[in-house]
Design a protein around this motif. Structure first.
Motif, PDB file in Angstrom:
ATOM      1  N   UNK A   1     -43.696 -29.046 -41.995  1.00 37.32           N
ATOM      2  CA  UNK A   1     -44.046 -27.262 -41.952  1.00 37.32           C
ATOM      3  C   UNK A   1     -44.331 -26.177 -40.739  1.00 37.32           C
ATOM      4  N   UNK A   2     -43.902 -26.584 -39.463  1.00 35.42           N
ATOM      5  CA  UNK A   2     -43.016 -26.365 -37.678  1.00 35.42           C
ATOM      6  C   UNK A   2     -41.768 -25.609 -38.823  1.00 35.42           C
ATOM      7  N   UNK A   3     -40.605 -26.101 -39.037  1.00 35.50           N
ATOM      8  CA  UNK A   3     -39.616 -25.661 -39.437  1.00 35.50           C
ATOM      9  C   UNK A   3     -39.000 -25.683 -40.932  1.00 35.50           C
ATOM     10  N   UNK A   4     -39.658 -26.632 -42.438  1.00 37.68           N
ATOM     11  CA  UNK A   4     -38.891 -26.184 -43.243  1.00 37.68           C
ATOM     12  C   UNK A   4     -37.638 -27.225 -43.577  1.00 37.68           C
ATOM     13  N   UNK A   5     -37.291 -27.404 -43.657  1.00 41.18           N
ATOM     14  CA  UNK A   5     -36.097 -28.293 -44.451  1.00 41.18           C
ATOM     15  C   UNK A   5     -34.147 -27.815 -43.143  1.00 41.18           C
ATOM     16  N   UNK A   6     -34.973 -28.529 -42.326  1.00 39.47           N
ATOM     17  CA  UNK A   6     -33.978 -28.869 -41.555  1.00 39.47           C
ATOM     18  C   UNK A   6     -32.802 -29.504 -41.687  1.00 39.47           C
ATOM     19  N   UNK A   7     -31.892 -29.773 -42.423  1.00 37.94           N
ATOM     20  CA  UNK A   7     -30.857 -30.951 -42.918  1.00 37.94           C
ATOM     21  C   UNK A   7     -30.577 -31.637 -41.338  1.00 37.94           C
ATOM     22  N   UNK A   8     -30.209 -31.515 -40.645  1.00 37.39           N
ATOM     23  CA  UNK A   8     -29.935 -32.087 -39.560  1.00 37.39           C
ATOM     24  C   UNK A   8     -31.150 -33.243 -38.742  1.00 37.39           C
ATOM     25  N   UNK A   9     -31.781 -33.226 -38.614  1.00 36.71           N
ATOM     26  CA  UNK A   9     -33.694 -34.067 -38.494  1.00 36.71           C
ATOM     27  C   UNK A   9     -34.200 -34.524 -39.394  1.00 36.71           C
ATOM     28  N   UNK A  10     -33.618 -34.306 -40.544  1.00 38.08           N
ATOM     29  CA  UNK A  10     -34.811 -34.574 -41.978  1.00 38.08           C
ATOM     30  C   UNK A  10     -33.721 -35.361 -42.532  1.00 38.08           C
ATOM     31  N   UNK A  11     -32.214 -35.352 -42.937  1.00 36.79           N
ATOM     32  CA  UNK A  11     -31.524 -36.336 -43.380  1.00 36.79           C
ATOM     33  C   UNK A  11     -32.140 -37.555 -42.165  1.00 36.79           C
ATOM     34  N   UNK A  12     -31.449 -37.796 -41.365  1.00 33.21           N
ATOM     35  CA  UNK A  12     -31.795 -38.965 -40.109  1.00 33.21           C
ATOM     36  C   UNK A  12     -33.220 -39.355 -40.179  1.00 33.21           C
TER      37      UNK A  12
END
Length: 120
Positions: free
Chosen positions: A18-29
């Protein structure tokens, strides 16, 4: 999922989306960490869906699978055209399915996501 830490992690991922959308760095982890909980609980469908999900995000820098839903019909039975869902909304829906695996519809939708991710 039964694990409270896993459900808290899902809530955290949903909040971050909700806050940052798809932020791949943190999302994948975060998805990889969530997958470890699914491994511990021995839920093969969720393990596979989560692996396919983070691999898909790594390859595409987004989540390109549309949200699953039945096509809405108007009063005459014609399909109502809707705007395409955003990648964030689709991913949020997928993650919310994992929170309640006792619901047969959620399991069915997870299987459909698995098949769509595999075919992509």
């Amino acid at each position: 999922m039964e694990n409270k830490k896993a459900n808290k992690l899902i809530d955290k991922i949903l909040e971050n989306l909700d806050k940052t959308g798809i932020n791949t760095e943190t999302l994948i982890d975060d998805i990889k960490e969530l997958r470890t909980y699914a491994l511990e609980e021995q839920i093969p469908l969720v393990v596979k869906v989560l692996r396919y999900t983070y691999e898909h995000i790594e390859e595409n820098n987004s989540f390109l699978i549309p949200t699953l839903d039945d096509e809405p019909l108007d009063e005459e039975g014609d399909v109502i055209e809707e705007e395409a869902d955003s990648p964030v909304e689709s991913l949020k829906y997928l993650l919310s399915l994992i929170k309640n695996l006792k619901n047969k519809v959620n399991i069915s939708d997870l299987k459909e996501y698995r098949d769509l991710l595999k075919a992509y």
